[in-house]
Design a protein around this motif. Structure first.
Motif, PDB file in Angstrom:
ATOM      1  N   LEU A 199      -4.477  16.320  28.144  1.00 59.62           N
ATOM      2  CA  LEU A 199      -5.603  17.033  28.763  1.00 59.62           C
ATOM      3  C   LEU A 199      -6.662  16.060  29.269  1.00 59.62           C
ATOM      4  O   LEU A 199      -7.227  16.240  30.355  1.00 59.62           O
ATOM      5  CB  LEU A 199      -6.209  18.012  27.758  1.00 59.62           C
ATOM      6  CG  LEU A 199      -5.318  19.184  27.333  1.00 59.62           C
ATOM      7  CD1 LEU A 199      -6.012  20.005  26.249  1.00 59.62           C
ATOM      8  CD2 LEU A 199      -4.975  20.061  28.529  1.00 59.62           C
ATOM      9  N   SER A 200      -6.940  15.021  28.487  1.00 62.18           N
ATOM     10  CA  SER A 200      -7.888  13.999  28.935  1.00 62.18           C
ATOM     11  C   SER A 200      -7.398  13.348  30.213  1.00 62.18           C
ATOM     12  O   SER A 200      -8.170  13.112  31.150  1.00 62.18           O
ATOM     13  CB  SER A 200      -8.070  12.920  27.861  1.00 62.18           C
ATOM     14  OG  SER A 200      -8.609  13.461  26.680  1.00 62.18           O
ATOM     15  N   GLY A 201      -6.092  13.060  30.268  1.00 65.85           N
ATOM     16  CA  GLY A 201      -5.522  12.419  31.443  1.00 65.85           C
ATOM     17  C   GLY A 201      -5.674  13.254  32.697  1.00 65.85           C
ATOM     18  O   GLY A 201      -5.925  12.723  33.784  1.00 65.85           O
ATOM     19  N   ILE A 202      -5.540  14.576  32.580  1.00 67.85           N
ATOM     20  CA  ILE A 202      -5.719  15.452  33.742  1.00 67.85           C
ATOM     21  C   ILE A 202      -7.130  15.293  34.312  1.00 67.85           C
ATOM     22  O   ILE A 202      -7.318  15.153  35.524  1.00 67.85           O
ATOM     23  CB  ILE A 202      -5.445  16.918  33.358  1.00 67.85           C
ATOM     24  CG1 ILE A 202      -3.966  17.116  33.040  1.00 67.85           C
ATOM     25  CG2 ILE A 202      -5.878  17.861  34.493  1.00 67.85           C
ATOM     26  CD1 ILE A 202      -3.620  18.506  32.546  1.00 67.85           C
ATOM     27  N   GLY A 203      -8.127  15.288  33.444  1.00 67.66           N
ATOM     28  CA  GLY A 203      -9.505  15.105  33.896  1.00 67.66           C
ATOM     29  C   GLY A 203      -9.736  13.736  34.498  1.00 67.66           C
ATOM     30  O   GLY A 203     -10.410  13.593  35.523  1.00 67.66           O
ATOM     31  N   ILE A 204      -9.161  12.708  33.876  1.00 66.19           N
ATOM     32  CA  ILE A 204      -9.329  11.339  34.359  1.00 66.19           C
ATOM     33  C   ILE A 204      -8.725  11.167  35.751  1.00 66.19           C
ATOM     34  O   ILE A 204      -9.339  10.594  36.650  1.00 66.19           O
ATOM     35  CB  ILE A 204      -8.688  10.347  33.367  1.00 66.19           C
ATOM     36  CG1 ILE A 204      -9.473  10.330  32.055  1.00 66.19           C
ATOM     37  CG2 ILE A 204      -8.623   8.940  33.962  1.00 66.19           C
ATOM     38  CD1 ILE A 204      -8.739   9.648  30.911  1.00 66.19           C
ATOM     39  N   GLY A 205      -7.490  11.668  35.939  1.00 65.74           N
ATOM     40  CA  GLY A 205      -6.832  11.534  37.229  1.00 65.74           C
ATOM     41  C   GLY A 205      -7.571  12.258  38.333  1.00 65.74           C
ATOM     42  O   GLY A 205      -7.700  11.750  39.455  1.00 65.74           O
TER      43      GLY A 205
END
Length: 432
Positions: free
Chosen positions: A117-123
């Motif tokens: 989930l963090s990665g989705i926001g980061i990308g």
């Protein structure tokens, strides 16, 4: 109106609104760097606390990278429908919430989900801030300001490393995720009150209240108000991906995808595993965390130097040299393992690898025409991120098999060299 706005931005000095836009986007990319690197700096402490092996940590690393791929390819494009500012707010909230929840995670399964989930926001954050910056930067300085904003990423990584080295040994790994989450939430008001929406978004999409909002921005840019918005353009549903694979672009597209896949895999293996591998050579936890920090300090300077030489000696040659030198350094890493020069060599690896890696983005931007440049960039990044997912997971398997740091570096030197050779022989007439 579009032409007038372009002339306005290109033909006058930067306004306070533009400087504020660049500054806020830079800050948000600092958060990106923090949120990507915090798991790497905390990996050793998590492994000791939960008694988990490198294979499981490899899946944790890869889940975050898979999220970044999904965020960049599938969430960020919604910024074209709802606006860049709203997408930046959504991304920051997603990053902050998932980071805070990670601090209270109880097992590896929860950690994997929250990193995804963090990665989705980061990308999504990376793509949205870069797009907004490009739309407010004058053409003659666009590359500089986009690069400046994206340089927030290694700055965030370095700051996180410095803080982690002091806090993780004393207070445990959850404190870093609490700080990262709070930082994202603290920045939400900054984005809401200080960041302007793209003027081009209001002109092209014309959402409700677009004329009033556009005139408010034009006033801050020192331009007269509009009486009405221009007729909204009706465009086709998009650029088909098969244009990337027509006769002219097929071979260079495949070459670029392969080079980015190899470079992503090598880069994210190092980003994810350097602190833990460095600790395995006998460094203390604090010094091992500093190894990741030194890697990103080198990256900051490598990106700048690569850009300087690319403009003078040719982009393909410069990027190829950076990547091949990376491979040579990694292949000969055994010579430096355990010596006082270890941290210097890790910094040099950050310099060469990330300098060359960022250069591949410039290669993609030059290779494709305006008509489908975004499609070309998006697919190149998406294909490349498969390498980012595989690299850390493969590293976890190799470490679990008992391979040393030097042996792992030797194996991952191969994709770096392949990426450099492919870039040097990239079959595009638009590149020198």
């Amino acid at each position: 109106m579009q032409k007038t706005t372009k002339e306005l931005i290109d033909g006058q000095s930067l306004s306070k609104l533009q400087y504020a836009t660049f500054f806020v986007c830079f800050i948000m990319n600092i958060l990106d760097g923090m949120d990507v690197m915090v798991i790497s700096y905390c990996a050793s402490a998590i492994a000791k606390s939960w008694q988990v092996g490198p294979e499981e940590l490899g899946i944790v690393f890869s889940s975050g990278l898979a999220g970044m791929m999904i965020g960049a390819m599938f969430l960020a494009p919604f910024a074209d429908k709802i606006g860049r500012k709203k997408m930046i707010l959504i991304s920051a909230f997603l990053m902050g919430a998932s980071m805070l929840m990670t601090a209270w995670s109880q097992n590896v399964s929860e950690l994997i989900l929250l990193r995804f989930l963090s990665g989705i926001g980061i990308g999504s954050m990376l793509a949205s801030t870069a797009a907004l910056t490009a739309e407010y930067a004058p053409d003659r300085k666009r590359d500089f300001w986009v690069s400046f904003v994206l340089s927030g990423y290694p700055v965030g990584a370095v700051l996180t490393g410095i803080v982690s080295a002091s806090l993780v040994p004393a207070y445990g790994w959850p404190v870093m995720f609490k700080l990262a989450g709070l930082a994202s939430f603290i920045c939400l008001p900054l984005v809401y009150f200080s960041l302007a929406e793209s003027i081009y978004f209001y002109i092209k999409k014309q959402p409700k209240g677009a004329l009033l909002s556009a005139n408010a921005i034009l006033s801050k840019l020192g331009h007269e108000a509009l009486e009405r918005l221009p007729k909204r353009e009706v465009k086709s549903s998009g650029i088909p991906v098969n244009k990337l694979l027509n006769k002219e672009y097929r071979i260079p597209t495949y070459q670029l995808w392969t080079a980015l896949f190899m470079a992503f895999g090598c880069l994210y293996f190092l980003i994810s595993w350097i602190p833990k591998l460095a600790e395995a050579t006998g460094l203390s936890m604090s010094l091992a965390i500093y190894a990741g920090t030194v890697f990103n300090v080198g990256a900051f300077f490598g990106i700048i130097i690569q850009g300087y030489f690319s403009s003078r000696t040719g982009l393909k040659k410069t990027v190829a040299v950076f990547l091949v030198v990376t491979g040579i350094l990694m292949a000969t890493f055994k010579l430096f393992s355990g010596s006082s020069s270890l941290l210097f060599v890790i910094g040099l690896l950050g310099f060469t690898l990330q300098g060359g890696f960022v250069g591949l983005y410039a290669v993609a931007a030059r290779m494709y025409p305006t008509e489908f440049r975004t499609t070309g960039l998006g697919w190149a990044i998406g294909i490349g991120r498969f390498g980012a997912v595989i690299g850390p997971a493969l590293g976890g398997i190799l470490i679990g098999m008992g391979l040393s740091m030097a042996e792992n570096f030797l194996i991952f030197s191969i994709p770096a060299i392949i990426a450099g050779v492919i870039t040097f022989y990239l079959a595009s007439t638009k590149l020198s």
